[in-house]
Design an enzyme around this catalytic site. Structure first.
Site, PDB file in Angstrom:
ATOM      1  N   LYS A 185     -37.701  53.983 -22.118  1.00 10.71           N
ATOM      2  CA  LYS A 185     -37.134  53.048 -23.099  1.00 10.71           C
ATOM      3  C   LYS A 185     -36.051  52.132 -22.543  1.00 10.71           C
ATOM      4  CE  LYS A 185     -38.571  53.358 -27.327  1.00 10.71           C
ATOM      5  NZ  LYS A 185     -37.648  53.729 -28.264  1.00 10.71           N
ATOM      6  N   GLU A 209     -29.885  44.513 -32.287  1.00  8.04           N
ATOM      7  CA  GLU A 209     -30.007  45.307 -33.519  1.00  8.04           C
ATOM      8  C   GLU A 209     -28.640  45.471 -34.197  1.00  8.04           C
ATOM      9  OE1 GLU A 209     -32.024  48.957 -32.490  1.00  8.04           O
ATOM     10  OE2 GLU A 209     -33.748  47.864 -31.717  1.00  8.04           O
ATOM     11  N   HIS A 240     -45.150  32.413 -41.098  1.00  8.89           N
ATOM     12  CA  HIS A 240     -45.546  33.745 -41.603  1.00  8.89           C
ATOM     13  C   HIS A 240     -45.675  34.758 -40.466  1.00  8.89           C
ATOM     14  CE1 HIS A 240     -46.670  31.525 -45.289  1.00  8.89           C
ATOM     15  NE2 HIS A 240     -47.199  30.650 -44.446  1.00  8.89           N
ATOM     16  N   SER A 249     -32.806  55.497 -23.805  1.00 10.28           N
ATOM     17  CA  SER A 249     -32.968  56.572 -24.776  1.00 10.28           C
ATOM     18  C   SER A 249     -32.590  57.885 -24.116  1.00 10.28           C
ATOM     19  CB  SER A 249     -34.424  56.613 -25.243  1.00 10.28           C
ATOM     20  OG  SER A 249     -34.729  57.896 -25.735  1.00 10.28           O
TER      21      SER A 249
END
Ligand code: ARG
Length: 482
Positions: A283, A290, A156, A277
């Site tokens: 970043k 992704e 979980h 970024s």
């Protein structure tokens, strides 16, 4: 527009119809397979005396030249043809005149395209398998190096019990191993040659289908001509297996993204595999993971698309089947790209062992072991579960781990606890005591690694030639038309 038919027509094809119908913009992808198939077909026609020896030689030589010229860019595949088959045949006729017109003897574009797609897909199965193998090799190395890198195991997405990085990655090893087994399975089931099925009902020419099968490395000819031209099951199986690979890669990517987050910091993705970024200088984003996760959708899409295309098609060939190509090609390229990039990302990734271990320490991942300790001292498990639950509550209040409690504090919860509890709930004990085969304990993991090493040392692909030959040897004595 240039087409191979028209005798029975009194009008030109409408321009829009022609474009709607044409497939050359995408079936050019298997120009090589188309020409290899033609060469095998012509050689067989020659062997059967359907073409003379000199016609056979002339056509084979000319197709080889066309192939060479396309390969080195001196001959452009012209979009004015309807499909790759027409392009090759027209170019051949251009060069050889009447002899070129004999290429299509005893063949239809229906069995031709069925062959081309099968040859192309067969190669893709092998390449995908090879990329999976490379990923497994990288995984294996990381596993070997991290047998005692402790980390929390989750259920979980809550810390559950401590495991090791080797053990966690070992789960992916099993998944990609099964993906490879699917490749082998698909290969062996699909490797039969549809050429000779004709348009749908075979031909009246005395073709030797075993000969063409052998020339192209098939294990034999397909056994029903209607099925031969209209079977796309192997593509559906392949797309399904590709979807499963993507599902695995996507789960793995999700973990990479979580592990790479500021909160976890379990890993550091190499600069070469991360992006920045445009506005936030701090970043370093896990874009590759992704994108792999994101591309999963289009591969599933290809599978659903082809399943849907095929579901209402009566026997045998129907033009709907032309739709088997674009999305399938896209899925094949997508999966290969994802596998290669994921492997690169994994092989350059840094695993932050201290961070992983610290995380495993402060999440009560040893609570089950504390309960097992009580069970070992005669407390029934259900009671032990309740006692350790209270203990965890107390620890949370004090903001300390179970093994950071004093013995007095522990005894206040249960008098059964003794000095040896600290040893029993140490991270090392928690992991190393778990020695069932498949568990994270080092000795158990080493046994598994031995099996995986053995698995990686052989490759099903190297046994294919023998397998094909064995099946071909079972060919009926009379291989010609019966
Ligand atoms: N472009 C067609 C396809 O991909 C080739 C077969 C054409 N056959 C036909 N009867 N029109 O399916």
């Amino acid at each position: 527009m240039a087409q191979l038919w028209g005798g029975r027509f009194t009008k030109e094809t409408d321009q829009l119809v022609y474009q709607f119908n044409a497939s050359i913009s995408f079936d050019r992808k298997f120009y090589r397979q188309d020409m290899e198939g033609s060469i095998a077909h012509v050689k067989m026609l020659g062997k059967q005396g359907i073409l003379t020896e000199s016609e056979t030689e002339e056509i084979v030589r000319a197709i080889k030249e066309i192939l060479q010229e396309v390969e080195d860019g001196t001959l452009e595949i012209s979009q004015e043809y309807e499909d790759i088959h027409s392009f090759v045949e027209a170019t051949l006729i251009d060069r050889l005149g009447d002899t070129g017109k004999k290429l299509h003897t005893g063949r239809s574009r229906n069995d031709q395209v069925a062959l081309d797609m099968r040859l192309y897909t067969r190669q893709e199965v092998l390449e995908t398998d090879e990329l999976l193998k490379e990923l497994l090799q990288v995984l294996f190395t990381v596993m070997e190096n991290n047998l005692d890198t402790y980390m929390p195991g989750f259920t979980h997405l809550q810390k559950a019990q401590p495991v090791t990085l080797a053990h966690h990655l070992g789960a992916y090893f099993e998944m990609f191993k099964r993906d490879r087994q699917r490749m082998e399975d698909i290969y062996r089931r699909m490797n039969y040659c549809p050429l000779g099925s004709g348009a749908l009902a075979g031909t009246t020419y005395d073709l030797d289908r075993y000969h063409t099968s052998e020339l192209m490395g098939f294990a034999g000819p397909t056994l029903n001509s209607m099925d031969g031209v209209s079977d796309r099951d192997y593509l559906i199986e392949f797309l399904s297996a590709l979807s499963t690979i993507m599902m695995h890669l996507s789960r793995f990517s999700e973990e990479v993204i979580i592990w790479n987050s500021n909160e976890y910091q379990f890993i550091e993705i190499d600069d070469a595999y991360s992006t920045g970024s445009s506005i936030m200088p701090q970043k370093k984003n896990p874009d590759i993971a992704e994108l792999v996760r994101g591309k999963t959708g289009r591969v599933y899409g290809a599978l659903i698309s082809l399943l849907t295309t095929m579901k209402g098609i009566p026997l045998a060939y129907n033009k709907d089947m032309q739709e088997d190509k674009e999305l399938t090609f896209d899925a094949m390229d997508t999966v290969k790209g994802c596998l290669a990039l994921f492997t690169g990302m994994l092989s350059t990734m840094k695993f932050r062992k201290e961070q992983m271990e610290a995380s495993a320490r402060n999440g009560f991942t040893n609570a089950t072991d504390a309960a097992d300790y009580l069970v070992g001292h005669g407390v029934p498990f259900r009671d032990a579960h309740g006692i350790v639950g209270q203990l965890v509550l107390y620890c949370i209040e004090k903001n300390r781990a179970i093994d950071e409690m004093t013995l007095e504090e522990l005894k206040a919860v249960s008098p059964v606890f003794e000095e040896d509890i600290f040893e029993a709930v140490s991270m090392k004990t928690c992991v190393e005591k778990r020695l069932t085969l498949g568990a994270p304990g080092q000795e158990a993991m080493k046994k598994v690694l031995d099996l995986e090493r053995e698995y990686l040392s052989s490759d099903w692909k190297s046994q294919l030639k023998d397998w094909e030959q064995e099946l071909l040897n079972q060919a009926p004595a009379t291989q010609q038309s019966v």
